[in-house]
Design an enzyme around this catalytic site. Structure first.
Site, PDB file in Angstrom:
ATOM      1  N   ASP A  30      28.753  46.089  45.390  1.00  0.00           N
ATOM      2  CA  ASP A  30      29.342  46.150  46.739  1.00  0.00           C
ATOM      3  C   ASP A  30      28.550  46.819  47.664  1.00  0.00           C
ATOM      4  OD1 ASP A  30      32.760  46.775  47.805  1.00  0.00           O
ATOM      5  OD2 ASP A  30      30.877  47.407  48.817  1.00  0.00           O
ATOM      6  N   ILE A  31      28.169  45.970  48.844  1.00  0.00           N
ATOM      7  CA  ILE A  31      27.340  46.781  49.927  1.00  0.00           C
ATOM      8  C   ILE A  31      27.499  48.048  50.449  1.00  0.00           C
ATOM      9  CG2 ILE A  31      28.342  45.750  51.916  1.00  0.00           C
ATOM     10  CD1 ILE A  31      24.926  44.730  51.131  1.00  0.00           C
ATOM     11  N   ASN A  86      42.656  44.117  46.534  1.00  0.00           N
ATOM     12  CA  ASN A  86      43.601  44.217  47.526  1.00  0.00           C
ATOM     13  C   ASN A  86      43.940  42.861  48.055  1.00  0.00           C
ATOM     14  OD1 ASN A  86      43.134  46.896  47.668  1.00  0.00           O
ATOM     15  ND2 ASN A  86      41.049  46.636  48.829  1.00  0.00           N
ATOM     16  N   GLN A  93      42.491  44.413  52.418  1.00  0.00           N
ATOM     17  CA  GLN A  93      41.570  43.464  52.179  1.00  0.00           C
ATOM     18  C   GLN A  93      40.864  43.181  53.405  1.00  0.00           C
ATOM     19  OE1 GLN A  93      43.451  39.825  50.973  1.00  0.00           O
ATOM     20  NE2 GLN A  93      41.692  38.897  50.069  1.00  0.00           N
ATOM     21  N   HIS A  99      38.681  38.923  45.357  1.00  0.00           N
ATOM     22  CA  HIS A  99      37.543  39.806  44.217  1.00  0.00           C
ATOM     23  C   HIS A  99      38.244  40.977  43.676  1.00  0.00           C
ATOM     24  CE1 HIS A  99      37.871  41.079  48.393  1.00  0.00           C
ATOM     25  NE2 HIS A  99      37.429  42.289  48.050  1.00  0.00           N
ATOM     26  N   PHE A 100      37.636  41.457  42.806  1.00  0.00           N
ATOM     27  CA  PHE A 100      38.016  42.367  41.836  1.00  0.00           C
ATOM     28  C   PHE A 100      37.107  43.689  42.182  1.00  0.00           C
ATOM     29  CE2 PHE A 100      42.096  41.217  40.222  1.00  0.00           C
ATOM     30  CZ  PHE A 100      41.874  39.859  40.281  1.00  0.00           C
ATOM     31  N   HIS A 101      37.478  44.956  42.437  1.00  0.00           N
ATOM     32  CA  HIS A 101      36.435  45.865  42.460  1.00  0.00           C
ATOM     33  C   HIS A 101      36.277  46.705  41.125  1.00  0.00           C
ATOM     34  CE1 HIS A 101      36.201  46.508  46.956  1.00  0.00           C
ATOM     35  NE2 HIS A 101      37.357  45.857  46.922  1.00  0.00           N
TER      36      HIS A 101
END
Ligand code: AMP
Ligand code: ZN
Length: 137
Positions: A30-31, A86, A93, A99-101
Protein backbone atom coordinates in the site's frame (compact mmCIF):
# COMPACT_ATOMS: atom_id res chain seq x y z
CA UNK A 1 -10.96 -1.40 -17.04
CA UNK A 2 -9.42 1.58 -18.79
CA UNK A 3 -9.25 4.17 -16.02
CA UNK A 4 -8.88 1.93 -13.00
CA UNK A 5 -5.64 2.51 -11.09
CA UNK A 6 -5.29 -1.14 -10.02
CA UNK A 7 -5.95 -2.35 -13.60
CA UNK A 8 -3.14 0.00 -14.64
CA UNK A 9 -0.89 -1.60 -12.02
CA UNK A 10 -1.86 -5.08 -13.30
CA UNK A 11 -1.00 -3.98 -16.86
CA UNK A 12 2.27 -2.48 -15.55
CA UNK A 13 1.34 0.96 -16.85
CA UNK A 14 2.08 2.43 -13.44
CA UNK A 15 4.68 1.16 -10.98
CA UNK A 16 4.10 -0.54 -7.67
CA UNK A 17 6.10 -2.33 -5.00
CA UNK A 18 5.04 -5.82 -6.04
CA UNK A 19 5.58 -8.69 -3.63
CA UNK A 20 3.54 -11.49 -5.19
CA UNK A 21 2.11 -12.47 -8.55
CA UNK A 22 0.47 -15.52 -10.05
CA UNK A 23 -1.82 -16.07 -13.03
CA UNK A 24 -4.83 -14.50 -11.32
CA UNK A 25 -3.66 -12.35 -8.44
CA UNK A 26 -1.09 -9.71 -7.60
CA UNK A 27 -0.04 -8.17 -4.30
CA UNK A 28 1.83 -4.96 -3.70
CA UNK A 29 2.62 -2.60 -0.84
CA UNK A 30 0.00 0.00 0.00
CA UNK A 31 1.33 3.41 -0.99
CA UNK A 32 0.18 4.86 2.36
CA UNK A 33 0.81 1.98 4.73
CA UNK A 34 -0.63 1.68 8.21
CA UNK A 35 2.43 -0.30 9.21
CA UNK A 36 5.48 -2.09 7.85
CA UNK A 37 4.34 -4.68 5.29
CA UNK A 38 0.80 -3.31 4.73
CA UNK A 39 -0.07 -5.15 1.52
CA UNK A 40 -2.95 -5.09 -0.95
CA UNK A 41 -4.07 -8.36 -2.54
CA UNK A 42 -5.83 -7.79 -5.84
CA UNK A 43 -7.44 -10.11 -8.40
CA UNK A 44 -6.09 -9.26 -11.85
CA UNK A 45 -9.59 -9.19 -13.33
CA UNK A 46 -11.60 -6.08 -12.57
CA UNK A 47 -14.52 -6.49 -10.15
CA UNK A 48 -15.79 -3.52 -8.20
CA UNK A 49 -16.44 -5.19 -4.87
CA UNK A 50 -17.53 -8.28 -2.95
CA UNK A 51 -20.98 -8.13 -4.54
CA UNK A 52 -19.57 -8.27 -8.07
CA UNK A 53 -16.73 -10.76 -7.79
CA UNK A 54 -17.44 -14.35 -8.82
CA UNK A 55 -17.15 -17.16 -6.26
CA UNK A 56 -14.30 -18.65 -8.25
CA UNK A 57 -12.25 -15.44 -8.42
CA UNK A 58 -12.89 -14.80 -4.74
CA UNK A 59 -11.68 -18.26 -3.74
CA UNK A 60 -8.57 -17.88 -5.88
CA UNK A 61 -7.87 -14.49 -4.33
CA UNK A 62 -8.41 -15.87 -0.81
CA UNK A 63 -5.90 -18.65 -1.39
CA UNK A 64 -3.29 -16.11 -2.43
CA UNK A 65 -4.24 -13.88 0.53
CA UNK A 66 -3.61 -16.72 2.95
CA UNK A 67 -0.25 -17.52 1.37
CA UNK A 68 0.87 -13.88 1.47
CA UNK A 69 -0.35 -13.42 5.06
CA UNK A 70 1.61 -16.50 6.17
CA UNK A 71 4.68 -15.07 4.46
CA UNK A 72 4.37 -11.66 6.14
CA UNK A 73 3.90 -13.37 9.50
CA UNK A 74 7.01 -15.47 8.95
CA UNK A 75 9.19 -12.55 7.85
CA UNK A 76 8.09 -9.68 10.11
CA UNK A 77 6.50 -11.59 13.01
CA UNK A 78 3.85 -8.94 13.81
CA UNK A 79 1.84 -9.19 17.03
CA UNK A 80 -1.36 -9.42 14.98
CA UNK A 81 -2.74 -8.97 11.48
CA UNK A 82 -5.89 -7.17 10.36
CA UNK A 83 -7.48 -8.35 7.10
CA UNK A 84 -9.82 -5.71 5.76
CA UNK A 85 -11.90 -5.22 2.65
CA UNK A 86 -14.12 -2.16 2.13
CA UNK A 87 -17.23 -2.10 -0.07
CA UNK A 88 -18.64 1.25 -1.14
CA UNK A 89 -17.52 4.77 -0.43
CA UNK A 90 -19.46 4.94 2.86
CA UNK A 91 -17.56 1.87 4.05
CA UNK A 92 -14.22 3.48 3.25
CA UNK A 93 -13.60 2.10 -0.26
CA UNK A 94 -11.56 4.57 -2.31
CA UNK A 95 -10.33 2.32 -5.14
CA UNK A 96 -13.22 0.58 -6.86
CA UNK A 97 -11.35 -2.55 -7.90
CA UNK A 98 -11.77 -5.13 -5.17
CA UNK A 99 -8.75 -5.58 -2.93
CA UNK A 100 -7.93 -7.02 0.46
CA UNK A 101 -5.73 -5.19 2.93
CA UNK A 102 -3.25 -7.19 4.98
CA UNK A 103 -2.26 -4.90 7.86
CA UNK A 104 0.40 -6.22 10.19
CA UNK A 105 -0.06 -4.91 13.71
CA UNK A 106 3.00 -4.38 15.91
CA UNK A 107 3.39 -3.04 19.42
CA UNK A 108 2.63 0.65 18.88
CA UNK A 109 0.55 0.30 15.70
CA UNK A 110 -2.68 2.25 16.13
CA UNK A 111 -5.65 0.14 15.15
CA UNK A 112 -8.90 2.08 15.09
CA UNK A 113 -11.38 0.25 17.28
CA UNK A 114 -15.11 0.36 16.57
CA UNK A 115 -15.99 -0.89 20.03
CA UNK A 116 -17.23 2.51 21.25
CA UNK A 117 -19.63 2.75 18.32
CA UNK A 118 -21.46 -0.47 19.09
CA UNK A 119 -24.69 -0.68 21.03
CA UNK A 120 -26.97 -3.41 22.28
CA UNK A 121 -30.20 -4.04 20.40
CA UNK A 122 -33.36 -5.06 22.25
CA UNK A 123 -34.56 -8.67 22.10
CA UNK A 124 -37.42 -7.51 19.80
CA UNK A 125 -35.01 -5.76 17.42
CA UNK A 126 -32.71 -8.82 17.32
CA UNK A 127 -35.70 -11.10 16.65
CA UNK A 128 -36.96 -8.87 13.88
CA UNK A 129 -33.52 -8.71 12.22
CA UNK A 130 -32.91 -12.44 12.48
CA UNK A 131 -36.32 -12.96 10.85
CA UNK A 132 -35.34 -10.64 8.00
CA UNK A 133 -31.96 -12.27 7.46
CA UNK A 134 -32.62 -15.91 8.26
CA UNK A 135 -31.18 -18.16 5.50
CA UNK A 136 -31.62 -21.41 7.42
CA UNK A 137 -34.82 -22.63 5.76
P1 AMP B 1 -9.61 1.33 0.10
O1 AMP B 1 -9.71 2.66 0.81
O2 AMP B 1 -10.00 0.14 0.91
O3 AMP B 1 -10.29 1.38 -1.25
O4 AMP B 1 -8.06 1.12 -0.14
C1 AMP B 1 -7.37 1.69 -1.19
C2 AMP B 1 -5.92 1.67 -0.81
O5 AMP B 1 -5.15 1.79 -1.98
C3 AMP B 1 -5.49 2.80 0.13
O6 AMP B 1 -5.00 2.24 1.34
C4 AMP B 1 -4.42 3.54 -0.67
O7 AMP B 1 -3.34 3.97 0.15
C5 AMP B 1 -3.98 2.49 -1.67
N1 AMP B 1 -3.47 2.98 -2.95
C6 AMP B 1 -4.03 3.92 -3.75
N2 AMP B 1 -3.29 4.06 -4.86
C7 AMP B 1 -2.25 3.21 -4.76
C8 AMP B 1 -1.13 2.89 -5.58
N3 AMP B 1 -0.92 3.50 -6.75
N4 AMP B 1 -0.25 1.97 -5.15
C9 AMP B 1 -0.44 1.34 -3.97
N5 AMP B 1 -1.48 1.59 -3.16
C10 AMP B 1 -2.37 2.50 -3.53
ZN1 ZN C 1 -9.62 -2.40 -12.14
Amino acid sequence: MEDCIFCKIVREEIPCYKTYEDENVIAFLDILPLSKGHTLVVPKKHFKDILEISDEELCTTMKALKKITDHIQRIYKPEGIVIRQNNGEKAGQSVFHIHFHIKPVYNGTTVVSEVNHRREYSKEEMESIVKDLNMLN
